[in-house]
Write an enzyme that holds these catalytic residues in place. Structure first.
Site, PDB file in Angstrom:
ATOM      1  N   PHE A  97       0.802  -1.227   0.000  1.00 24.04           N
ATOM      2  CA  PHE A  97       0.000   0.000   0.000  1.00 24.04           C
ATOM      3  C   PHE A  97       0.831   1.270   0.000  1.00 24.04           C
ATOM      4  CE2 PHE A  97       0.845  -0.266   4.577  1.00 24.04           C
ATOM      5  CZ  PHE A  97       1.050   1.057   4.892  1.00 24.04           C
ATOM      6  N   SER A 154       5.206  -7.273   2.975  1.00 28.76           N
ATOM      7  CA  SER A 154       5.777  -7.678   4.263  1.00 28.76           C
ATOM      8  C   SER A 154       6.456  -9.046   4.156  1.00 28.76           C
ATOM      9  CB  SER A 154       4.663  -7.725   5.311  1.00 28.76           C
ATOM     10  OG  SER A 154       3.711  -8.684   4.926  1.00 28.76           O
ATOM     11  N   LYS A 164      -1.444  -6.412  -9.437  1.00 24.70           N
ATOM     12  CA  LYS A 164      -2.388  -6.539  -8.330  1.00 24.70           C
ATOM     13  C   LYS A 164      -1.992  -5.454  -7.326  1.00 24.70           C
ATOM     14  CE  LYS A 164      -3.938  -8.031  -4.306  1.00 24.70           C
ATOM     15  NZ  LYS A 164      -4.144  -6.903  -3.409  1.00 24.70           N
ATOM     16  N   GLU A 187       8.783  -4.812  12.794  1.00 31.98           N
ATOM     17  CA  GLU A 187       8.772  -3.691  11.852  1.00 31.98           C
ATOM     18  C   GLU A 187       7.613  -2.786  12.277  1.00 31.98           C
ATOM     19  OE1 GLU A 187       7.723  -4.509   7.740  1.00 31.98           O
ATOM     20  OE2 GLU A 187       8.721  -2.678   7.113  1.00 31.98           O
ATOM     21  N   CYS A 203       9.725   1.319   3.278  1.00 33.37           N
ATOM     22  CA  CYS A 203      10.584   0.181   3.615  1.00 33.37           C
ATOM     23  C   CYS A 203      12.014   0.653   3.837  1.00 33.37           C
ATOM     24  CB  CYS A 203      10.542  -0.855   2.515  1.00 33.37           C
ATOM     25  SG  CYS A 203      11.268  -0.240   1.009  1.00 33.37           S
TER      26      CYS A 203
END
Ligand code: NAD
Length: 497
Positions: free
Chosen positions: A149, A226, A173, A382, A281
């Site tokens: 996202f 993730s 996707k 995280e 990230c």
């Protein structure tokens, strides 16, 4: 309520949805659209269309393919404002950060405009008498891109420009929370002259992703998300005979040496920890302060972080928006609460923040937590939020051990004025992207992007030269023409001279 459909064969496609996902604006907390969730039949249709289109697309000349990429690059630039506003409305990041991600994504389109150079093969003349060899790199076929996202434009752009320019068809996707940038991208490809069916967008839930991983019509999968999901993608995709690259999560550390310019470090650490509300990230959630510089550093980072203007992403001067949803806010707040209960010191507390006029938005202010216990989940998980954890080490050796103890290895940085220490760090650190006085060492698109350890499963990094390798298969062609002096056939495996 606005409905967001898929994009298949050059047009919007509704198909036979199995459900609808509520797309919320994280800055207002309001649901603004419903995203159709594809059925198995919808996915089958997209893959069939892509397979058909790919066969013709692979025959299109490199001159024509690069011309389309040039047009696409210009169209993304022309529609930057529209795309950035879609990102702000669905992700929440502030407008200039949304523009920044589009610019960085466009770098891969720049790279794809020169795909003719990247696809140049090798040739050796006369490897035996009258025998030559050359190599080709040919497309793998249909590539699926499964995206997170947090970068609705940039992460897909790490994938599709190279996949398409090398002759593949692409099924994207997008993350369900942030699908609209992908659909605008599809419209722009059509306007750029890309044949229908080469770029498709299909949204869906986990079950649909599982079907993608098993689908016999899909040849390769690029995944960014993730780590737990990266493992699923890698294991299932490979079991079903696909080429897979799966980029996972991160917990990036920066070492701050006592000889460094502490104010320079503090300024950059604040921007790296709190930019995009920490939902990158390559964000910087952990600092290892060496040789007692921690308290001074914490004070200086706090001075910068306090000035960050948090608010609705389209509002003037806003530098940091909300986190993605209520669940995420609760998760992050829980990690801070837990570290505090274990004795960590809250240097700056973003938990109570409320933005007037946006009370239902999922806002959290910049938070700095010092002396974070290494066993607390604020350190081990995280966080993916606007939180900076500070831990301490006496020496460089202790600090690098701490950095390398992380199961993740996406990015890592050091702040120092000592070239010798910087060089040791570059060699010692177990991470794929390394910064020397650069806290977010994200490579430009003509280099490749990727981490080590739990931050990347599979063999190749994404975009740049490794992207070209991932989306193409090697072929070596050995040839001779009988009009030359040729050797008679022999049963021996010895190479002819
Ligand atoms: P996520 O793993 O939850 O979702 C990624 C994609 O996988 C989405 O499209 C989602 O629909 C799908 N998905 C989710 N759960 C699934 C399941 N159980 N089975 C099959 N598919 C599933 O990630 P996210 O929350 O959207 O994004 C944030 C994560 O992405 C963070 O961990 C972040 O570090 C990571 N990320 C990594 C990079 C990188 O380059 N390494 C870049 C951006 C984001």
């Amino acid at each position: 309520m606005r409905t967001i459909a898929h994009w298949i064969d050059g047009k919007p496609y509704e198909g036979t949805p199995i459900g609808r996902f509520a797309v919320e604006n994280p800055g207002t907390g309001e649901v603004e659209a419903e995203l159709l969730q594809a059925s198995d039949a919808d996915l089958d249709h997209a893959v069939e269309v892509a397979r058909r289109a790919q066969k013709e697309w692979a025959k299109v000349s490199l001159a024509k393919r690069t011309e389309i990429m040039f047009r696409m690059r210009q169209l993304v630039l022309d529609h930057q404002d529209e795309m950035a506003k879609l990102i702000v409305a669905e992700h929440g990041k502030n407008y200039s950060d949304a523009v920044g991600e589009i610019q960085r994504g466009r770098e891969t389109l720049d790279f794809a405009t020169a795909i003719n150079v990247a696809l140049k093969g090798e040739f050796s003349s006369g490897i035996s008498t009258g025998v030559d060899i050359h190599t080709l790199r040919q497309p793998v076929g249909v590539v699926a891109g499964i995206c997170p996202f947090n970068f609705p434009a940039m992460v897909p752009m790490w994938m599709h420009p190279i996949a398409i320019a090398t002759g593949n068809a692409f099924v994207l996707k997008p993350a369900s929370a942030t699908p609209s940038a992908a659909l605008l991208t599809a419209e722009l490809y059509k306007e750029a002259g890309l044949p229908d069916g080469v770029f498709n967008v299909v949204s869906g839930n986990r079950t649909m992703v599982s079907k993608v991983l098993e689908h016999p019509g899909i040849d390769a999968i690029s995944f960014v998300g993730s780590t737990p999901v990266a493992h699923i993608v890698q294991n299932t995709g490979v079991t079903h005979g696909k080429r897979v690259q799966a980029l996972g999560g991160a917990n990036n550390h920066a070492i701050v040496m006592p000889d460094s310019d502490l104010d320079f470090a503090a300024q950059h650490i604040s921007a790296a920890a709190f930019g995009a509300a920490g939902e990158r990230c390559m964000a910087l959630p952990v600092v290892v302060a060496v040789g007692g510089c921690g308290p001074d550093l914490a004070r200086r980072v706090k001075a910068h972080a306090e000035k960050i203007k948090v608010g609705y992403g389209m509002d003037e001067g806003v530098e940091m928006g909300p986190v993605i949803d209520a669940k995420s806010k609760e998760f992050i707040t829980g990690l801070i609460d837990d570290a505090e209960s274990r004795g960590a010191e809250i240097v700056l507390d973003g938990r109570p923040l409320v933005i007037p006029g946006h009370e239902k938005g999922h806002f959290l202010g910049p938070t700095i937590v010092d002396n974070v216990p290494l066993e607390s989940s604020l350190y081990t998980e995280e966080v993916f939020g606007p939180v900076l954890a500070i831990v301490h080490a006496d020496t460089y050796e202790e600090a690098i051990k701490q950095v390398n103890s992380s199961p993740f290895g996406n990015g890592a940085a050091i702040f120092t004025n000592d070239g010798g220490v910087a060089r040791r760090f570059e060699l010692d650190v177990e991470a794929g992207m390394v910064g020397i006085n650069v806290p977010i060492p994200t490579p430009v698109a003509y280099y490749s992007f990727g981490g080590w350890k739990e931050s990347l499963l599979g063999d190749t990094h994404i975009h740049g030269p490794e992207g070209v390798r991932f989306y193409t298969r090697a072929k070596a062609v050995t040839s001779r023409w009988p009009s030359e002096k040729t050797y008679a056939a022999t049963m021996s495996f010895q190479r002819e001279e």
